[in-house]
Design an enzyme around this catalytic site. Structure first.
Site, short mmCIF file in Angstrom:
data_model
loop_
_atom_site.label_atom_id
_atom_site.label_comp_id
_atom_site.label_asym_id
_atom_site.label_seq_id
_atom_site.Cartn_x
_atom_site.Cartn_y
_atom_site.Cartn_z
N SER A 1 -11.54 -7.35 6.77
CA SER A 1 -12.68 -7.12 5.40
C SER A 1 -13.30 -8.37 4.87
O SER A 1 -12.01 -8.78 3.87
CB SER A 1 -11.86 -5.68 5.02
OG SER A 1 -13.07 -4.50 4.37
N ARG B 1 -0.37 -7.21 11.64
CA ARG B 1 -1.82 -6.81 12.73
C ARG B 1 -2.65 -7.56 13.74
O ARG B 1 -2.62 -7.40 14.54
CB ARG B 1 -2.41 -5.77 12.14
CG ARG B 1 -3.41 -5.01 12.07
CD ARG B 1 -4.60 -4.42 11.83
NE ARG B 1 -3.95 -3.26 11.01
CZ ARG B 1 -4.90 -2.34 10.46
NH1 ARG B 1 -6.30 -2.66 10.17
NH2 ARG B 1 -4.66 -1.13 9.50
N ARG C 1 -1.07 1.53 13.22
CA ARG C 1 -1.44 0.43 12.59
C ARG C 1 -1.51 -0.12 10.85
O ARG C 1 -1.78 -0.99 10.17
CB ARG C 1 -3.22 -0.40 12.62
CG ARG C 1 -3.83 -0.07 14.63
CD ARG C 1 -5.20 0.47 13.89
NE ARG C 1 -5.27 1.55 12.94
CZ ARG C 1 -5.91 2.91 13.06
NH1 ARG C 1 -5.23 3.18 14.48
NH2 ARG C 1 -5.55 3.38 12.20
N HIS C 2 -0.53 0.84 10.23
CA HIS C 2 -0.40 0.95 8.73
C HIS C 2 1.46 0.65 8.46
O HIS C 2 2.56 0.91 9.35
CB HIS C 2 -0.48 1.66 8.34
CG HIS C 2 -2.06 2.23 8.41
ND1 HIS C 2 -2.85 2.72 9.56
CD2 HIS C 2 -2.86 2.23 7.76
CE1 HIS C 2 -3.62 3.25 9.38
NE2 HIS C 2 -4.69 1.93 8.03
N GLU D 1 0.75 3.92 0.75
CA GLU D 1 -0.38 4.89 1.97
C GLU D 1 0.70 6.06 2.50
O GLU D 1 1.59 4.73 3.54
CB GLU D 1 -1.01 4.63 2.51
CG GLU D 1 -2.74 4.16 1.96
CD GLU D 1 -3.41 3.02 1.90
OE1 GLU D 1 -3.40 3.10 3.72
OE2 GLU D 1 -4.49 2.83 1.80
N ARG E 1 0.45 -0.95 -0.26
CA ARG E 1 0.10 0.00 0.07
C ARG E 1 0.86 1.14 -0.04
O ARG E 1 1.62 1.23 0.74
CB ARG E 1 -1.00 0.26 1.50
CG ARG E 1 -1.91 -1.84 1.26
CD ARG E 1 -3.26 -1.17 0.94
NE ARG E 1 -3.69 -2.97 0.95
CZ ARG E 1 -4.51 -3.10 1.90
NH1 ARG E 1 -4.94 -2.12 2.85
NH2 ARG E 1 -5.29 -4.13 1.71
N GLU F 1 -9.32 -3.10 13.55
CA GLU F 1 -10.45 -3.60 12.40
C GLU F 1 -9.17 -4.97 12.03
O GLU F 1 -7.79 -4.22 11.91
CB GLU F 1 -10.94 -2.97 11.27
CG GLU F 1 -11.06 -4.06 9.95
CD GLU F 1 -10.71 -2.83 8.51
OE1 GLU F 1 -11.45 -1.63 8.35
OE2 GLU F 1 -10.32 -3.48 7.76
#
Lengths: 435, 435
Positions: B357, B409, B213-214, B207, B205, B354
């Site tokens: 998903s 995670r 958490r990333h 991002e 990712r 989370e």
């Protein structure tokens, strides 16, 4: 109306009375005015499904080969020894568009474009079922030997030392690379005291090679362990690992492989022959040119010799000259007979193709710096390599070594496939990064 | 002098008479004029090694904390209940340079730079031993349920539909991407009739998030299977999977986790509560703003509520509004009470974060095209997405669905770690692509 319990084709004969659901896709349709017979395939096999019920006939009107269906019915004795499904209702009818994307003789590029369809062939699916079984066998054996699974990063700051064959990518204003091998990370685990590690995952080579044995991305097993004494320990482990894998594959899938691929999986009993590089060259060289590595032709010739003379499909070539081995390779004690300096290294050939390269790593800091300097120059040491790799050897790094096995290639040889395009789930080559 | 057999610290008490080798690194040294006592750690624990032999004392002169050693000797009763090694000879002495690269209070960035050293901490090593045990438990459970392991490619031609968060790379004159998720490839396996597949490997990712958490690269489990009836089937599988994993971890590592991390692994008995999104918002929203997804704050509040009221650390949030779910999500039958159209989707929260998903995928070709067109516009359909994804649904693709779990995670939550920097073997973030 509740959901009927699914029964796979393979297990249908064992179904008790009562309704079961058969779910898969149609491979053949026979229609007469008042009856229909479908052959339905799922991931376990095929089953004949029949009906004379007008409602079922109407619901199955759109059924053509490759349509998806879920059919609920009773298991009944079929023709011959098998069973068939007497269809009571059609739970799902998912028609296939016409024309289908591939025909039997479609070009290789089309087959890769429509891989989701290409893989419906039971033989092609079997490749990946067996790939998964191979992976499970590898993991089971290594766990038993005290290895843990690690996940090394695939994006790296290093890797550019070796030049052109690395994919680079923009990374938040800087340039990162994709790993060609996770070896340095496996060694980092060793330096941290993890003792025995393996990693199964993708590695990347930006090589513009179009041979049947090359891909730009493939799945690699990397094994690394500490406190070994020489590359003999690595070969002993790899030999035991491959023996275990072939035994497991023969047990679980031997019959299926014989049926689908016309091949016998032959787990070997005899030890894999070890042939030092210098001797291998004597055996296969077709000229007197001095050389420090084997060509693809040499590898084929050597495997042929070993198969004929020693009756083995595998051969370890050992003690390669230092000239063509990477700087981290541990040098052998003393020099080789031919004056070239030898290393504690090996390749494993299977049926003429290299599937492994391995070595004991140089862990003695001073020698490692010397070798790195000689191979890569002083400048390389000041950069990434020095800070993130060489430095580790200053803090009590134990003797260790490792090897990699390209799993797509292993499967290609195991199942007699013509190329990695068949054994990579979704192949990647210089001309191919879709789908 | 042959090689003595290695004995790990944990197994030393069981050693019979005779010489064994202890191999690891020094954690403490005590020297007196005529004797030396080292504490040596390996991947299983620590052992005290002593000697009064002048030759041994001389050989161990360079031993400092973090030096690597291989010590051969006899196992003897030690102080208290343990055993110790009476050193007879020093097989390897690999000194650690001074100063060491990290101190106890080193900055986070230094710890990542010298990860090989940082991971010598037994607590940090335990994270990866348990990570490996989690992975083995996942694989074992899924294999039992008929899933096979696949290896989806990480380089892809697609992925640019979703915009900025994709790494791009030059690819032989074209531009490829790194996968954010391997979902489309898992679906390709389903379209090909593979029935049940999973993939454990890296996803990427791009991002620029600096939360705990990333990460820009992490290890993801992706699960996909065919012939399910609704997202309830997915949740049932995931719940059983997580229950199995926690049971295995508690059995194998429960004591060690309690000792090192001060945490109890609590495998749950009670079913994980399912709370529809609309109800979740009623429970936790601190304003009346209409919304279609949960914020990080909502997730924490909901987990807190579920823990207090229902006594569970996990909660499934289900039936998210279509607005914020991707185009491939299957719509629910009918509309939600609030007028928003709902989907057959869910997230799994664990202790306020989370970790999953998932959804049933829309497999009905016409609806899928409609949803893709509405979400992405006609142009997207003509390109990569249309040819390599949507087209698959024209040929009898069965009902299916899946979910992903970020394993770094999962480990962070399992072991109460403050961030992914602790549970990624080698962390990757926007400011970090080394070592």
């Amino acid at each position: 109306m509740g959901q009927a319990e699914r029964r796979c084709a393979r297990d249908l004969a064992a179904a008790p009375g009562g309704s079961v659901a058969v779910r898969g896709w149609v491979t053949a349709v026979q229609r007469k005015r008042d009856r229909v017979a479908l052959t339905v395939r799922d991931h376990t096999g095929e089953v004949r499904c029949v009906s004379q019920d007008p409602a079922v006939l109407a619901a199955l009107e759109p059924a053509t080969p490759h349509s998806g269906v879920s059919l609920v019915g009773e298991v009944r004795p079929g023709r011959g020894e098998g069973v068939q499904l007497e269809i009571e209702r059609v739970e799902s009818m998912l028609p296939a568009a016409d024309p289908l994307p591939l025909k039997g003789n479609s070009a290789a590029a089309d087959r890769l474009d429509y891989r989701y369809f290409d893989l419906r062939d039971p033989e092609r699916f079997a490749i990946f079922k067996i790939f998964s079984a191979v992976e499970t066998a590898i993991r089971g054996y290594l766990a038993e030997q005290g290895f843990i699974s690690i996940h090394a990063p695939r994006i790296t700051g290093g890797g550019s030392e070796s030049g052109a064959a690395v994919f680079q990518l923009p990374y938040f204003g800087e340039t990162a690379c994709l790993v060609q091998s996770i070896q340095f990370y496996a060694q980092m685990a060793i330096g941290a005291g993890f003792d025995r590690v393996f990693d199964i995952g993708p590695v990347f080579r930006a090589e513009n090679s179009l041979t049947n044995r090359h891909a730009t991305e493939f799945t690699c097993l990397h094994v690394e362990f500490a406190w070994m004494h020489s590359h003999e320990d690595l070969m002993a482990l790899e030999e035991a690992l491959i023996r275990h894998v072939l035994n497991e594959v023969a047990d679980q899938h031997g019959e299926e492989i014989e049926e689908l691929f016309g091949l016998r999986v032959n787990p070997f009993e005899a030890p894999i022959p070890r042939i030092p590089f210098a001797r291998a060259i004597e055996l296969v060289a077709d000229d007197d040119e001095p050389r420090a590595q084997l060509t693809a032709r040499d590898e084929r010739a050597l495997s042929k010799y070993v198969h004929a003379e020693l009756g083995h499909d595998f051969v370890f070539v050992t003690d390669f000259p230092a000239e063509e081995r990477p700087f981290y390779t541990m040098a052998a004690d003393g020099e080789g007979a031919d004056g070239l300096s030898e290393t504690r290294s090996f390749d494993l050939l299977w049926r003429g193709v290299e599937i492994t390269s391995g070595c004991q790593r140089e862990h003695r800091s001073e020698r490692l710096y010397d070798q790195a300097r000689a191979d890569l120059g002083d400048a390389a040491l000041d950069q990434y390599l020095g800070k993130y790799y060489l430095d580790m050897f200053n803090y009590g790094c134990p003797p260790h070594g490792g090897f990699g096995i390209g799993l797509d290639r292993f499967l290609m040889l195991l199942l007699g496939q013509p190329s990695l395009q068949e054994t990579s789930f979704v192949f990647r080559g210089p001309e191919r990064f879709t789908p």
